[in-house]
Design a protein around this motif. Structure first.
Motif, PDB file in Angstrom:
ATOM      1  N   ARG A   1       0.850  -1.226  -0.072  1.00 56.49           N
ATOM      2  CA  ARG A   1      -0.020  -0.025  -0.001  1.00 56.49           C
ATOM      3  C   ARG A   1       0.847   1.201   0.033  1.00 56.49           C
ATOM      4  O   ARG A   1       0.483   2.326  -0.613  1.00 56.49           O
ATOM      5  CB  ARG A   1      -0.839  -0.073   1.167  1.00 56.49           C
ATOM      6  N   VAL A   2       2.178   1.295   0.478  1.00 57.05           N
ATOM      7  CA  VAL A   2       3.084   2.415   0.659  1.00 57.05           C
ATOM      8  C   VAL A   2       3.699   2.413  -0.920  1.00 57.05           C
ATOM      9  O   VAL A   2       3.633   3.459  -1.443  1.00 57.05           O
ATOM     10  CB  VAL A   2       3.933   2.240   1.615  1.00 57.05           C
ATOM     11  N   ASN A   3       4.365   1.308  -1.162  1.00 56.59           N
ATOM     12  CA  ASN A   3       4.684   1.442  -2.582  1.00 56.59           C
ATOM     13  C   ASN A   3       5.703   2.374  -3.147  1.00 56.59           C
ATOM     14  O   ASN A   3       5.459   3.022  -3.805  1.00 56.59           O
ATOM     15  CB  ASN A   3       3.468   1.418  -3.435  1.00 56.59           C
ATOM     16  N   ARG A   4       6.714   2.437  -1.856  1.00 54.26           N
ATOM     17  CA  ARG A   4       7.613   3.850  -2.372  1.00 54.26           C
ATOM     18  C   ARG A   4       8.982   3.069  -2.192  1.00 54.26           C
ATOM     19  O   ARG A   4       9.475   2.488  -1.131  1.00 54.26           O
ATOM     20  CB  ARG A   4       7.502   4.901  -1.325  1.00 54.26           C
ATOM     21  N   LYS A   5      10.049   3.634  -3.135  1.00 52.21           N
ATOM     22  CA  LYS A   5      11.209   3.247  -2.916  1.00 52.21           C
ATOM     23  C   LYS A   5      12.138   3.387  -1.646  1.00 52.21           C
ATOM     24  O   LYS A   5      12.791   2.459  -1.163  1.00 52.21           O
ATOM     25  CB  LYS A   5      12.279   3.897  -3.814  1.00 52.21           C
ATOM     26  N   GLY A   6      11.752   4.320  -0.840  1.00 52.56           N
ATOM     27  CA  GLY A   6      12.231   4.713   0.497  1.00 52.56           C
ATOM     28  C   GLY A   6      11.764   4.055   1.511  1.00 52.56           C
ATOM     29  O   GLY A   6      12.134   4.278   2.741  1.00 52.56           O
ATOM     30  N   ILE A   7      10.792   3.139   1.391  1.00 56.53           N
ATOM     31  CA  ILE A   7      10.294   2.367   2.400  1.00 56.53           C
ATOM     32  C   ILE A   7      10.437   0.778   1.908  1.00 56.53           C
ATOM     33  O   ILE A   7       9.965   0.424   0.947  1.00 56.53           O
ATOM     34  CB  ILE A   7       8.677   2.381   2.586  1.00 56.53           C
ATOM     35  N   GLY A   8      10.887   0.013   2.739  1.00 54.84           N
ATOM     36  CA  GLY A   8      11.134  -1.619   2.563  1.00 54.84           C
ATOM     37  C   GLY A   8      10.667  -2.263   3.858  1.00 54.84           C
ATOM     38  O   GLY A   8      10.418  -2.113   4.779  1.00 54.84           O
ATOM     39  N   ALA A   9      11.271  -3.814   3.567  1.00 51.06           N
ATOM     40  CA  ALA A   9      11.105  -4.732   4.551  1.00 51.06           C
ATOM     41  C   ALA A   9      12.224  -5.164   5.179  1.00 51.06           C
ATOM     42  O   ALA A   9      13.319  -5.179   4.387  1.00 51.06           O
ATOM     43  CB  ALA A   9      10.486  -5.750   3.832  1.00 51.06           C
ATOM     44  N   LEU A  10      12.312  -5.500   6.512  1.00 50.02           N
ATOM     45  CA  LEU A  10      13.384  -6.097   6.898  1.00 50.02           C
ATOM     46  C   LEU A  10      12.859  -7.641   7.790  1.00 50.02           C
ATOM     47  O   LEU A  10      11.920  -7.788   8.602  1.00 50.02           O
ATOM     48  CB  LEU A  10      13.683  -5.495   8.260  1.00 50.02           C
ATOM     49  N   TRP A  11      13.472  -8.624   7.226  1.00 46.17           N
ATOM     50  CA  TRP A  11      12.986  -9.861   7.388  1.00 46.17           C
ATOM     51  C   TRP A  11      13.817 -10.514   8.361  1.00 46.17           C
ATOM     52  O   TRP A  11      14.953 -10.897   8.368  1.00 46.17           O
ATOM     53  CB  TRP A  11      13.304 -10.864   6.100  1.00 46.17           C
ATOM     54  N   ASP A  12      12.806 -10.719   9.452  1.00 51.24           N
ATOM     55  CA  ASP A  12      13.420 -11.523  10.765  1.00 51.24           C
ATOM     56  C   ASP A  12      12.948 -12.771  10.515  1.00 51.24           C
ATOM     57  O   ASP A  12      11.666 -13.069  10.910  1.00 51.24           O
ATOM     58  CB  ASP A  12      12.751 -10.556  12.154  1.00 51.24           C
ATOM     59  N   VAL A  13      13.631 -13.688  10.371  1.00 56.11           N
ATOM     60  CA  VAL A  13      13.221 -15.030  10.140  1.00 56.11           C
ATOM     61  C   VAL A  13      12.687 -15.885  11.360  1.00 56.11           C
ATOM     62  O   VAL A  13      12.050 -16.434  11.074  1.00 56.11           O
ATOM     63  CB  VAL A  13      14.516 -15.854   9.414  1.00 56.11           C
ATOM     64  N   MET A  14      12.907 -15.286  12.432  1.00 56.24           N
ATOM     65  CA  MET A  14      12.178 -15.796  13.616  1.00 56.24           C
ATOM     66  C   MET A  14      10.826 -15.673  13.555  1.00 56.24           C
ATOM     67  O   MET A  14       9.933 -16.383  13.671  1.00 56.24           O
ATOM     68  CB  MET A  14      12.994 -15.644  14.900  1.00 56.24           C
TER      69      MET A  14
ATOM     70  N   GLY B   1      14.958  -5.281   2.160  1.00 59.10           N
ATOM     71  CA  GLY B   1      16.117  -4.522   2.285  1.00 59.10           C
ATOM     72  C   GLY B   1      17.299  -5.599   2.666  1.00 59.10           C
ATOM     73  O   GLY B   1      18.385  -5.891   1.846  1.00 59.10           O
ATOM     74  N   TYR B   2      17.122  -6.276   3.698  1.00 56.68           N
ATOM     75  CA  TYR B   2      18.020  -7.302   4.210  1.00 56.68           C
ATOM     76  C   TYR B   2      17.370  -8.231   4.903  1.00 56.68           C
ATOM     77  O   TYR B   2      16.284  -8.165   5.385  1.00 56.68           O
ATOM     78  CB  TYR B   2      19.424  -6.754   4.724  1.00 56.68           C
ATOM     79  N   THR B   3      18.066  -9.178   5.763  1.00 56.42           N
ATOM     80  CA  THR B   3      17.507 -10.319   6.377  1.00 56.42           C
ATOM     81  C   THR B   3      18.111 -10.477   7.873  1.00 56.42           C
ATOM     82  O   THR B   3      19.446 -10.322   7.834  1.00 56.42           O
ATOM     83  CB  THR B   3      17.497 -11.587   5.588  1.00 56.42           C
ATOM     84  N   GLN B   4      17.491 -10.341   8.682  1.00 61.83           N
ATOM     85  CA  GLN B   4      18.135 -10.956  10.154  1.00 61.83           C
ATOM     86  C   GLN B   4      17.889 -12.373  10.324  1.00 61.83           C
ATOM     87  O   GLN B   4      16.940 -12.941  10.268  1.00 61.83           O
ATOM     88  CB  GLN B   4      17.640 -10.129  11.208  1.00 61.83           C
ATOM     89  N   VAL B   5      18.995 -13.053  10.592  1.00 66.78           N
ATOM     90  CA  VAL B   5      19.207 -14.416  11.107  1.00 66.78           C
ATOM     91  C   VAL B   5      19.321 -14.463  12.639  1.00 66.78           C
ATOM     92  O   VAL B   5      19.829 -13.594  13.387  1.00 66.78           O
ATOM     93  CB  VAL B   5      20.248 -15.110  10.421  1.00 66.78           C
TER      94      VAL B   5
END
Length: 256
Positions: free
Chosen positions: A152-165, A186-190
């Motif tokens: 819904r935001v759909n902007r280049k300056g906003i993204g996701a951080l995947w916390d796999v837990m 953006g990137y992933t937290q392990v």
């Protein structure tokens, strides 16, 4: 290219920035995710001289400041200065990202507030060459939930951080999480844990999280950040004792 590896300072004992930079570099990591909280040496309240000194210290050790890990909850009403101050701090430090949490109650009203607040912050982030990343956490712990909001935001300056837990605790398979988050990632937290009932941090590869499966899905030139949540689990093994083995484990997964 291979994945680049970062550490979250959440798992480290409180220490001066020069010590953090030296430890990160000596342990073979290329980046650091800085916990931006008033009890830490780097937070939005520090001045220009402290910011410049921190940036120089990490640069001198060849360490990239990957993220300013803030605590803004974007489904809550935020003070007008909250996200701009985090973006400014990231820009001054040369960091690529600001981490935020959802923090919602699952209502449509809360989601709408998050969309509006992130959308308002997007232009400033883009102008500052910073990306605000919504972590898969609390009310939006799955890729489906976080991805729907970010669509819904759909902007280049906003993204996701995947916390796999959190996506795993939310019942998603890694492939489902990645497919939903990939357009925004953006990137992933392990990390690793004993079970869904016991989330005490464990050395990487010794718990139940599907880390091999998660990492295999990722593009090879992105960042992996080890977030070891000892701050909330005082009886967990001290992170500095685990850094070498953790680096070796991640190298085995990524070829880094």
């Amino acid at each position: 290219m291979t994945h680049k590896l970062a550490l979250s300072t959440l798992g480290l004992p409180r220490m001066p920035i020069p010590d953090v930079a030296r430890l990160t570099a000596a342990s073979g990591y290329q980046g650091v995710e800085l916990r931006a909280h008033p009890e830490e040496p780097v937070h939005p309240g520090i001045g220009v001289h402290e910011r410049a000194a921190a940036r120089r210290e990490f640069e001198a050790h060849g360490i990239e400041i990957l993220t300013v890990a803030g605590y803004a909850k974007v489904t809550h009403p935020l003070a007008p200065h909250e996200l701009p101050e985090l973006v400014a701090l990231a820009h001054d430090l040369g960091a690529s990202h600001v981490r935020v949490f959802p923090g919602g109650d699952g209502t449509a009203e809360a989601d709408e507030r998050a969309v509006q607040q992130l959308t308002r912050a997007a232009q400033l982030a883009e102008d500052s060459d910073v990306r605000i990343l919504l972590e898969t956490h609390d009310s939006h712990r799955t890729g489906a939930a976080a991805g729907a909001l970010l669509d819904r935001v759909n902007r280049k300056g906003i993204g996701a951080l995947w916390d796999v837990m959190h996506t795993w605790l939310g019942g998603e398979a890694p492939a489902e999480s990645y497919a939903r988050l990939a357009p925004h990632l953006g990137y992933t937290q392990v990390k690793d844990i004993a079970s869904a009932e016991d989330t005490t941090p464990l050395p990487l590869g010794t718990g139940v999280l599907p880390l091999t499966e998660c990492v295999a899905l990722l593009p090879p030139d992105g960042w992996l950040c080890w977030e070891y949540e000892k701050r909330w689990y005082p009886d967990a093994t001290a992170l500095p004792e685990l850094l070498a083995a953790g680096r070796e484990y991640l190298a085995g997964l990524t070829g880094a």
